[in-house]
Scaffold this motif. Structure first.
Motif, PDB file in Angstrom:
ATOM      1  N   ILE A   1       0.847  -1.197   0.000  1.00  0.00           N
ATOM      2  CA  ILE A   1       0.000   0.000   0.000  1.00  0.00           C
ATOM      3  C   ILE A   1       0.883   1.249   0.000  1.00  0.00           C
ATOM      4  N   GLN A   2       1.932   1.218   0.814  1.00  0.00           N
ATOM      5  CA  GLN A   2       2.845   2.366   0.890  1.00  0.00           C
ATOM      6  C   GLN A   2       3.592   2.568  -0.426  1.00  0.00           C
ATOM      7  N   LYS A   3       3.923   1.479  -1.108  1.00  0.00           N
ATOM      8  CA  LYS A   3       4.643   1.589  -2.384  1.00  0.00           C
ATOM      9  C   LYS A   3       3.785   2.295  -3.442  1.00  0.00           C
ATOM     10  N   VAL A   4       2.532   1.874  -3.550  1.00  0.00           N
ATOM     11  CA  VAL A   4       1.632   2.512  -4.519  1.00  0.00           C
ATOM     12  C   VAL A   4       1.296   3.935  -4.083  1.00  0.00           C
ATOM     13  N   ALA A   5       1.162   4.129  -2.781  1.00  0.00           N
ATOM     14  CA  ALA A   5       0.871   5.479  -2.271  1.00  0.00           C
ATOM     15  C   ALA A   5       2.004   6.445  -2.602  1.00  0.00           C
ATOM     16  N   LYS A   6       3.224   5.938  -2.622  1.00  0.00           N
ATOM     17  CA  LYS A   6       4.362   6.791  -2.973  1.00  0.00           C
ATOM     18  C   LYS A   6       4.223   7.326  -4.399  1.00  0.00           C
ATOM     19  N   SER A   7       3.786   6.463  -5.306  1.00  0.00           N
ATOM     20  CA  SER A   7       3.560   6.896  -6.690  1.00  0.00           C
ATOM     21  C   SER A   7       2.388   7.877  -6.757  1.00  0.00           C
ATOM     22  N   ALA A   8       1.319   7.586  -5.995  1.00  0.00           N
ATOM     23  CA  ALA A   8       0.144   8.456  -5.996  1.00  0.00           C
ATOM     24  C   ALA A   8       0.474   9.830  -5.417  1.00  0.00           C
TER      25      ALA A   8
ATOM     26  N   HIS B   1       1.285  16.548  -6.486  1.00  0.00           N
ATOM     27  CA  HIS B   1       2.017  17.790  -6.725  1.00  0.00           C
ATOM     28  C   HIS B   1       1.673  18.415  -8.076  1.00  0.00           C
ATOM     29  N   THR B   2       1.117  17.621  -9.001  1.00  0.00           N
ATOM     30  CA  THR B   2       0.761  18.182 -10.314  1.00  0.00           C
ATOM     31  C   THR B   2      -0.477  19.063 -10.236  1.00  0.00           C
ATOM     32  N   LYS B   3      -1.324  18.811  -9.208  1.00  0.00           N
ATOM     33  CA  LYS B   3      -2.587  19.533  -9.030  1.00  0.00           C
ATOM     34  C   LYS B   3      -3.462  19.447 -10.279  1.00  0.00           C
ATOM     35  N   GLU B   4      -3.353  18.324 -10.963  1.00  0.00           N
ATOM     36  CA  GLU B   4      -4.175  18.064 -12.138  1.00  0.00           C
ATOM     37  C   GLU B   4      -4.794  16.677 -12.011  1.00  0.00           C
ATOM     38  N   ALA B   5      -5.903  16.470 -12.707  1.00  0.00           N
ATOM     39  CA  ALA B   5      -6.589  15.179 -12.679  1.00  0.00           C
ATOM     40  C   ALA B   5      -6.096  14.332 -13.837  1.00  0.00           C
ATOM     41  N   MET B   6      -4.887  13.800 -13.703  1.00  0.00           N
ATOM     42  CA  MET B   6      -4.293  13.045 -14.808  1.00  0.00           C
ATOM     43  C   MET B   6      -4.066  11.565 -14.482  1.00  0.00           C
TER      44      MET B   6
ATOM     45  N   HIS C   1      -5.764  10.348   1.584  1.00  0.00           N
ATOM     46  CA  HIS C   1      -5.495  11.730   1.184  1.00  0.00           C
ATOM     47  C   HIS C   1      -4.973  11.804  -0.255  1.00  0.00           C
ATOM     48  N   LEU C   2      -4.819  10.655  -0.893  1.00  0.00           N
ATOM     49  CA  LEU C   2      -4.188  10.581  -2.214  1.00  0.00           C
ATOM     50  C   LEU C   2      -5.177  10.114  -3.271  1.00  0.00           C
ATOM     51  N   PRO C   3      -4.851  10.318  -4.560  1.00  0.00           N
ATOM     52  CA  PRO C   3      -5.721   9.825  -5.640  1.00  0.00           C
ATOM     53  C   PRO C   3      -5.582   8.310  -5.787  1.00  0.00           C
ATOM     54  N   MET C   4      -6.252   7.580  -4.905  1.00  0.00           N
ATOM     55  CA  MET C   4      -5.992   6.151  -4.801  1.00  0.00           C
ATOM     56  C   MET C   4      -7.189   5.417  -4.199  1.00  0.00           C
ATOM     57  N   SER C   5      -7.474   4.232  -4.739  1.00  0.00           N
ATOM     58  CA  SER C   5      -8.481   3.336  -4.181  1.00  0.00           C
ATOM     59  C   SER C   5      -7.851   1.954  -4.018  1.00  0.00           C
ATOM     60  N   ILE C   6      -8.340   1.205  -3.025  1.00  0.00           N
ATOM     61  CA  ILE C   6      -7.799  -0.123  -2.737  1.00  0.00           C
ATOM     62  C   ILE C   6      -8.923  -1.147  -2.783  1.00  0.00           C
ATOM     63  N   ILE C   7      -8.716  -2.200  -3.557  1.00  0.00           N
ATOM     64  CA  ILE C   7      -9.666  -3.304  -3.639  1.00  0.00           C
ATOM     65  C   ILE C   7      -8.979  -4.548  -3.087  1.00  0.00           C
TER      66      ILE C   7
ATOM     67  N   ASP D   1     -14.973  12.150  -5.599  1.00  0.00           N
ATOM     68  CA  ASP D   1     -14.840  12.690  -4.236  1.00  0.00           C
ATOM     69  C   ASP D   1     -13.433  13.223  -3.994  1.00  0.00           C
ATOM     70  N   TYR D   2     -12.420  12.492  -4.478  1.00  0.00           N
ATOM     71  CA  TYR D   2     -11.043  12.940  -4.263  1.00  0.00           C
ATOM     72  C   TYR D   2     -10.798  14.278  -4.946  1.00  0.00           C
ATOM     73  N   TYR D   3     -11.097  14.358  -6.234  1.00  0.00           N
ATOM     74  CA  TYR D   3     -10.785  15.583  -6.981  1.00  0.00           C
ATOM     75  C   TYR D   3     -11.640  16.764  -6.522  1.00  0.00           C
ATOM     76  N   ASN D   4     -12.890  16.498  -6.142  1.00  0.00           N
ATOM     77  CA  ASN D   4     -13.724  17.580  -5.614  1.00  0.00           C
ATOM     78  C   ASN D   4     -13.163  18.097  -4.293  1.00  0.00           C
ATOM     79  N   SER D   5     -12.683  17.178  -3.443  1.00  0.00           N
ATOM     80  CA  SER D   5     -12.143  17.596  -2.143  1.00  0.00           C
ATOM     81  C   SER D   5     -10.896  18.459  -2.300  1.00  0.00           C
ATOM     82  N   LYS D   6     -10.176  18.258  -3.406  1.00  0.00           N
ATOM     83  CA  LYS D   6      -8.972  19.039  -3.662  1.00  0.00           C
ATOM     84  C   LYS D   6      -9.248  20.260  -4.536  1.00  0.00           C
ATOM     85  N   GLY D   7     -10.501  20.414  -4.977  1.00  0.00           N
ATOM     86  CA  GLY D   7     -10.844  21.534  -5.857  1.00  0.00           C
ATOM     87  C   GLY D   7     -10.199  21.424  -7.225  1.00  0.00           C
ATOM     88  N   ILE D   8      -9.934  20.187  -7.673  1.00  0.00           N
ATOM     89  CA  ILE D   8      -9.288  19.973  -8.972  1.00  0.00           C
ATOM     90  C   ILE D   8     -10.356  19.696 -10.023  1.00  0.00           C
ATOM     91  N   LYS D   9     -10.384  20.519 -11.037  1.00  0.00           N
ATOM     92  CA  LYS D   9     -11.368  20.357 -12.107  1.00  0.00           C
ATOM     93  C   LYS D   9     -10.792  19.477 -13.213  1.00  0.00           C
TER      94      LYS D   9
END
Length: 525
Positions: free
Chosen positions: A386-393, A398-403, A431-437, A502-510
């Motif tokens: 989880i921490q490894k993928v979170a590091k990438s996320a 920092h880009t502040k974009e929905a990419m 807190h990151l752009p990430m989901s876990i299944i 929910d993630y992008y709205n919480s960060k105000g990222i359009k």
């Protein structure tokens, strides 16, 4: 020429094999375009409308015919070829160009281009600021205590309360607090639907005094978008009949109308957001010796094991939203070569510099190839992956974009042994752009795993910090053992679109608009 559009649906017979899945398919025709005559480069005006489900593979087939007769029938038509794709592929590209497959399966020179566009819904919110002046005074020893109610007139002529403002005490010129209401709640998306607005004088006994009312529409309210005020006279019908010089019981003023755009999952995907899919596989000893047919990792020549079934079911959906189709695959809980030390985040292809595999089939092949080289061991620790993928996320933040949005699929056969560290890792990942299944494989008791899924309460770290948002979905594979792989995928992926939004709205990222992100890369047949 005419284009015929159909859905490809699976029959009841569906078998899975080691090299992938083979299906017998039947087709259901959805619609046809108009006929365009004497044209080798037709552009069709016909629009096909489909419901989109991220958690499903929606296979589509487009067939092209040359119509010779004077009518639109296909009996005398010449079949020119077809294109097959998924709705997810079209949406992720926004404009999909694909070579036509001619009869016999050969690739033709003709290209079919399909463009996707989301139909605008009524999910936007409206921010309204009302005030009034010179309202009638209904109290003897003080001034009126006015509040405003807005009702929507329904199709059956009934009234539905939409919003009630707070009461402004002892004031004939009240300024009510700005409030938000959804466009759907306000007028069901109909800008000309009548709204009945009533002003009352509040009384502590609940028998509020009627001051007056007026009718409005959202179309009228939109006049306050550019900063202008919109005004309505507040009328008491009884006073209007009885009093000769009656004008009104006050003026109600809309000082501001602001439309708040609520972006959808498709807005982000069609704006270029990629789904970065990563898989992590449990290689602990509790799975059993892979050479034994009772092992959860046993590779049967004709029947895939539960790990493969879950991997393919979920990966097949996610791959349509990743343009390069390269998927990192990791393992945990095994001793790995060359020194055979236990690792909880090793690359399944043993290439730590590049753990990516080409397509879901590449992940399958890397999984099968690594099994004879591993020593299954333990314990079952998933916090490191989880921490490894979170590091990438976190780099995406920092880009502040929905990419890029990351989905981690964890396949495990037992209850995890690092629960405290895992809870901490999930809270930080929320807190990151990430989901876990997490898919539980085998017949172990997974009751303790349910706490990671926020459906039954808020997950907290050992220090008491709550998750910012629910990002974990856990299901035992045995619940879907006798169902189709699509049922498993639907269960675990259904929440992902809302998690992304929910993630992008919480960060105000359009989302990026299509003009900023445009892709029309040709796909192979």
């Amino acid at each position: 020429m005419m284009l015929v559009f159909g859905l490809i649906v699976s029959t009841k017979r569906e078998r899975e094999e080691q090299r992938g899945r083979e299906r017998e398919m039947e087709q259901e025709q959805v619609d046809r375009t108009e006929v365009i005559r004497s044209c080798v480069n037709p552009t069709y005006s016909k629009v096909f409308t489909l419901d989109f489900y991220f958690e499903e593979v929606q296979r589509l087939r487009f067939e092209l015919y040359d119509i010779n007769s004077s009518h639109n029938g296909l009996k005398e038509a010449i079949f020119l070829g077809s294109v097959e794709c998924t709705l997810g592929q079209i949406i992720s590209q926004r404009k999909l160009s694909k070579a036509l497959l001619r009869p016999g399966g050969t690739v033709g020179k003709a290209i079919i281009t399909i463009t996707a566009e989301e139909l605008t819904g009524n999910d936007d919110y409206i921010e309204l600021s009302f005030s009034a002046r010179k309202l009638d005074d209904k109290d003897f020893f003080s001034k009126s205590d006015p509040f405003l109610e807005i009702h929507r007139l329904n199709d059956d002529a009934t009234l539905q309360l939409v919003y009630r403002t707070e009461t402004v005490m002892n004031n004939l010129n009240p300024v009510w607090k700005t409030f938000k209401v959804s466009l759907n709640s306000l007028c069901s998306g109909d800008h000309e639907r009548k709204l009945q607005c009533t002003v009352w004088d509040w009384d502590s006994n609940g028998k509020h005094d009627y001051i007056g009312e007026f009718e409005a529409t959202f179309k009228e309210m939109r006049g306050a978008i550019d900063g202008r005020q919109v005004q309505w006279p507040c009328i008491n019908p009884k006073y209007k009949v009885k009093k000769k010089n009656y004008k009104n019981s006050g003026i109600v003023i809309l000082n501001q109308c602001k439309i708040i755009k609520m972006h959808s999952f498709l807005d982000y995907i069609m704006g270029g957001c990629q789904i970065q899919f990563t898989v992590a596989i449990d290689f602990t000893a509790s799975n059993g010796d892979p050479r034994n047919s009772c092992s959860l990792h046993y590779i049967h020549p004709y029947q895939p094991n539960e790990y493969l079934k879950a991997l393919v079911a979920v990966g097949e959906i996610c791959q349509d939203y990743d343009s390069d189709k390269m998927f990192p695959a990791f393992g945990f809980g095994a001793r790995i070569p060359p020194d055979y030390k236990v690792s909880h985040d090793f690359a399944v292809n043993f290439n730590e510099e590049n753990p990516e595999c080409a397509g879901i089939q590449g992940v399958v092949e890397a999984y099968q190839a690594c099994l004879p080289k591993l020593q299954l061991y333990g314990p079952t620790n998933i916090a490191p992956i989880i921490q490894k993928v979170a590091k990438s996320a976190s780099q995406e933040v920092h880009t502040k974009e929905a990419m890029q949005y990351f989905i981690l699929l964890i396949l495990t056969d037992g209850v995890i042994t690092d629960m405290a560290d895992t809870r901490e890792a999930i809270v930080q990942a929320s807190h990151l752009p990430m989901s876990i299944i997490i898919v539980g494989v085998g017949n172990a008791d997974f009751s303790d795993m349910q706490m990671l899924d926020g459906d039954d309460g808020i997950l907290r770290s050992p220090k008491g910090e709550p998750v910012l948002r629910d990002i974990v979905q856990f299901v035992p594979f045995r619940n879907f053992k006798h169902a189709s792989p699509a049922a498993l995928a639907k269960s675990v992926l259904a929440e992902v679109p809302n998690q992304v939004v929910d993630y992008y709205n919480s960060k105000g990222i359009k989302p990026k608009v299509p003009s900023q992100y445009q892709s029309s890369r040709p796909f192979g047949p």
